[in-house]
Every structure is written in C-alpha cells, then in structure tokens.
Design an enzyme around this catalytic site. Structure first.
Site, PDB file in Angstrom:
ATOM      1  N   CYS A 332     -72.963 -59.829  36.106  1.00  0.00           N
ATOM      2  CA  CYS A 332     -72.372 -59.617  37.431  1.00  0.00           C
ATOM      3  C   CYS A 332     -73.141 -60.417  38.491  1.00  0.00           C
ATOM      4  O   CYS A 332     -73.064 -61.637  38.510  1.00  0.00           O
ATOM      5  CB  CYS A 332     -72.297 -58.133  37.757  1.00  0.00           C
ATOM      6  SG  CYS A 332     -71.103 -57.756  39.073  1.00  0.00           S
ATOM      7  N   HIS A 436     -70.005 -55.447  32.941  1.00  0.00           N
ATOM      8  CA  HIS A 436     -71.074 -54.476  32.723  1.00  0.00           C
ATOM      9  C   HIS A 436     -70.808 -53.727  31.417  1.00  0.00           C
ATOM     10  O   HIS A 436     -69.667 -53.553  31.002  1.00  0.00           O
ATOM     11  CB  HIS A 436     -71.126 -53.459  33.864  1.00  0.00           C
ATOM     12  CG  HIS A 436     -71.549 -54.018  35.173  1.00  0.00           C
ATOM     13  ND1 HIS A 436     -72.848 -54.387  35.435  1.00  0.00           N
ATOM     14  CD2 HIS A 436     -70.843 -54.268  36.315  1.00  0.00           C
ATOM     15  CE1 HIS A 436     -72.927 -54.833  36.681  1.00  0.00           C
ATOM     16  NE2 HIS A 436     -71.730 -54.777  37.231  1.00  0.00           N
TER      17      HIS A 436
END
Length: 505
Positions: A332, A436
């Site tokens: 991310c 994630h």
C-alpha cells in the site's frame, strides 16, 4: 428482544481491552450464544474491510472472527485514523466522512452520539450478548461531556462495566482506585467487576493487595490474567513495539521499516507462522544492516513518511541494501514509496505537492480524494497463486512497464473484474502491491520465502504452514481457555444476566 451486554473499560490505553473483548467473544460463542462485538468509536491506523467495502477497526474485525460472525460496520460505526498531530480522517459507518481536527470533532459529538445509539440498538436486536469495548480511560474528565465511548456508551447500552488494569507497567492499584474516584457516583455503580491483566509473579504475594483493593472500591476482583504471548493482531496506538521482533534465530532476516505514520502493520503477523523467518522492527539506519528482506508497510501519510526516509538517511540505506542483494516488499503506502514519484496536487496529506520516491519501481502515484476500500481476490504473476486480501488507499499508481505488474485482480467486493495491481522490478527483487493481507496466503508466502532462500543459497522448504485462518482460530481458542482458567466465569455470567437496573444510572 434487546440483548444482554458486558462492557470492558480500562484504566488507560493498551491495558488489554481489545484482547480481553476478543477472548470474551470467543467464550460466549463457544458457550452457544449469539454474540457480537461493538466499539462506538475506535482510533487506529490498523483497519479492516467488511464484505460490503466498509472500513472498521482491526480489533472489531478480529472480535467478529472470534464470535464466528461476518464483520459489519455496525460493530464499529466510527473510526478515527490520525493523519496529523491534531487531526484525523473521520470514517462513519465504514465510509470516509472528512478530515477533522480535535476541536471540530468535539463539536460534532452530540450528533454522533445519537447515531451511535441507533446503530447499537439495531445490533442489540440481532444478538444474545454484545461485548462492548471502551476506549482509553473513562476517567478522562475533560472529555466526559457528550461521551459515547466509555461511561456514556455504558449508559446508552444499559450495560454493566468491567474495569481492566495493567499490572505489568506497575501502579495498577493506584490506577484502578484513581479511575474509580474520578467517576461520577452513578458511573461507579455501573462498574461490577475488576480484572487485573498481564500479571507475572506469585499470586499468593498479590492476593492481599486484591483484598485491600476490593475493600477500597467495593467492587470484586473477578480475575487475574497472566502475561501471555499469543499471535493475535494488535491495533493500539500505544502498541508495545518490543513484541514486534520475532525469532532472532530464523534463516531469513526480515527488516520492517517503522514509518512515523505506519498503518496496518498487522500485515506482518502471518510471517510469525514460519520458523525460518526472523523479524526486526527498524527505527535507526544503523540497525538495518543487510537483511534478506526489507518490508515497507502501509502508511497513513505516504508523503510525510517518504520525507522522513530521506531526512533520516533510511532511503539511502534501503537502496544500498537492495544493491547488496536484499529483497524489498512494499504494501500500500510502502508500494507508493517504492516508485519514482508521489504527487498530492490537492494537498490531501500535506502541503507538499510532489516528492520523489525510492525509484526502485518505475511508477508514479497520485493521491486522490476518493478512497478505495475493497475485499480483493487476485492471482500473482510470478508463482500463479490465489491471493485474498483487502485494499484501503487513496492513491492511484501508474506503472510505465505493463509487463512488470505483480497481480491480476479477478474480483473486488465479490464483483468480477480483470484489473492489474502492483509491480515487480526487472531484477525480480522488488515487489509492490496495494493488497493488505497478502502474507495471510500461505501458499504464496512460502513460495516467496523460498525465492529469498534460493537467492541466499539456502535450500527451499517444501512444507506449507497451516492456513492462517485456521491458525487464528486456534489462537482464539487458546485465548478463551486463558480467560476461563483465570476469571470467575460464574460471577461474570451473573453480572451479564443481572444487567443494569434503570435506577442505577
């Protein structure tokens, strides 16, 4: 029919409220109850995504798992994600509302209190028992007005309260007595039990102090929970970072960069299932050394964290390690940092409109006003493994070379798609993704670790560890056993069943 409830409040942050609530959810579920977790307002940089794309605190997601429930935004209607020293991104019912500073948010609390009450009542209609988690301490007397997080929430739910103190830090008796003294008289009546958490030492030596404590506060001590180590996800801003380091004897040295605005560091947890992995949390350049793998985790303020990497010299240290053979993996915000440039033309994160990245991947990220929050399924293009995870980001990253894409996404929030994600460098030692939870996928993780082993001249390990969900389920069961063995469950059930009489508050 409205549910029964029990609320866990603490003398301070990080006393173990989230873990205790998780354990109670598991106990009640195992005892056959329809149980749901609830926390009216959570402040955390570790969040999770529900099946409809809503964003909630990681603790409530974990508590839902322990309750064998599908996580829902009703379990955590308000999430605050700090993005500066004085402000946070405010998420209401799973969706971004706006950025607010503390003063503006305080003015907004009366409306939020009404909304929280409605949502709690809806969840109550669906439950036998609700395990409610407080936040920080109920003795923050400057915040009592319009409180809907601690005693204010207990009054909304008409819930008995269990007060938890952390004995490991010292001063537990003073913190419990002081908390009780600062509560209003009607609030003190709602506290029906005390639990001492994180105890190490002789119970016989502690026992006289428990009796004196009960005499002072006129509330029974329901149990003393020993200090324990289970691989459970932590989300608290007051995290004990010393617990992050793991297995110093592992073959694969993994260095995780501690960014100032690090978020979703629970991405690292699954690596603790692998006996050949050693994990170090790195704050100082001199501690980085020459690891096999560097992980740059998520960030709530990527530009500020990139600025930190440059000012601290960590960027040069990471690049030197890569030149010497280290793998680098960005997740991310960490993925954005790997690229050539990060742009923020609308000054969403800071007053810096553009900053150079590490330039390990030829990509440009632009911070957008819209936030992506999805449950995501994909296949990676190097090992051809199925990947399940979630996305939480406000950036859009463009990769110059399409052949370097890391993953093909086949669904978001259960809707079929055919998108690309992430990147792999030409030397196949730099990986980046927005997903994630990628290391939750055991087949992929073992193959990725074997790639690192092969690069370091080590033999591959064929055995794949158990599924991470199966592993977490076992940890939840162990946690429930710890609570059953150290808390007077008969008395606790009496407290739950008695509830709070209307005349008590």
């Amino acid at each position: 029919m409205k549910s029964k409830s029990i609320m866990v409040q603490g003398t301070a942050s990080s006393v173990g409220k989230s873990i205790l609530c998780t354990g109670l959810c598991r106990v009640f579920y195992k005892d056959g109850y329809n149980v749901n977790p609830f926390k009216s307002q959570n402040m955390s940089l570790n969040s999770a995504i529900t099946c409809d794309g809503g964003e909630i605190g990681r603790a409530q997601y974990m508590q839902a798992e322990a309750s064998n429930k599908v996580p829902s935004v009703k379990m955590n209607p308000i999430l605050l994600k700090p993005n500066s020293d004085r402000g946070s991104q405010v998420i209401i019912n799973g969706k971004v509302f706006k950025n607010m500073d503390a003063v503006d948010y305080y003015k907004f609390k009366p409306q939020l209190k009404k909304d929280v009450s409605k949502i709690y009542n809806k969840l109550s209609d669906e439950s036998d028992i609700i395990v409610i988690e407080g936040a920080g301490s109920p003795a923050e007397i400057n915040l009592n007005k319009e409180d809907f997080v601690n005693m204010g929430m207990a009054k909304i739910a008409k819930s008995p309260v269990i007060l938890v103190g952390d004995i490991d830090k010292g001063g537990v008796f003073a913190s419990i007595v002081g908390t009780m003294m600062l509560l209003k008289e009607d609030e003190r009546k709602m506290v029906r039990g005390v639990i001492i958490n994180k105890f190490r030492g002789s119970y016989e030596i502690l026992k006289p102090g428990l009796k004196m404590l009960e005499d002072i506060i006129k509330v029974p001590v329901l149990g003393v929970i020993p200090y324990f180590n289970l691989n459970l996800e932590d989300e608290d801003s007051a995290t004990d970072w010393s617990k992050f380091n793991f297995n110093s004897k592992g073959d694969i040295d993994v260095a995780v960069i501690k960014l100032p605005h690090m978020s979703n560091f629970t991405d690292i947890n699954p690596l603790k299932m692998y006996d050949d992995v050693s994990i170090r949390l790195i704050e100082k350049v001199e501690d980085l050394k020459n690891p096999n793998l560097i992980i740059i985790p998520g960030s709530k303020n990527t530009i500020k964290d990139m600025e930190y990497l440059k000012s601290s010299g960590m960027n040069s240290a990471i690049l030197n390690c890569h030149s010497n053979g280290s793998f680098v993996f960005g997740i991310c915000g960490g993925f954005q940092i790997l690229g050539s440039k990060i742009k923020d033309p609308n000054n969403i994160e800071s007053n810096i409109t553009s900053i150079e990245g590490l330039n390990l991947i030829n990509s440009v990220t632009e911070i957008k006003t819209d936030k992506t929050t999805t449950l995501t399924e994909a296949r990676d293009k190097i090992f051809n493994c199925n990947i399940k995870g979630y996305e939480i980001h406000m950036g859009k990253t463009l990769i110059d070379d399409n052949n370097s894409n890391f993953l093909v996404i086949n669904s978001r929030n259960e809707e079929t798609c055919n998108d690309i994600d992430g990147a792999i460098s030409k030397d196949k030692r730099v990986f980046g993704t927005y997903i994630h939870g990628i290391f939750d996928n055991s087949e992929f993780t073992r193959k990725f670790l074997n790639l690192i082993r092969k690069n370091a001249g080590m033999d591959e390990i064929k055995e794949t560890p158990k599924d991470y969900w199966e592993f977490k389920n076992e940890e939840y069961d162990k946690l429930a056993d710890i609570i059953r063995n150290n808390v007077d469950m008969k008395k606790l059930y009496e407290i739950v069943n008695e509830g709070i009489d209307e005349t008590d508050n």
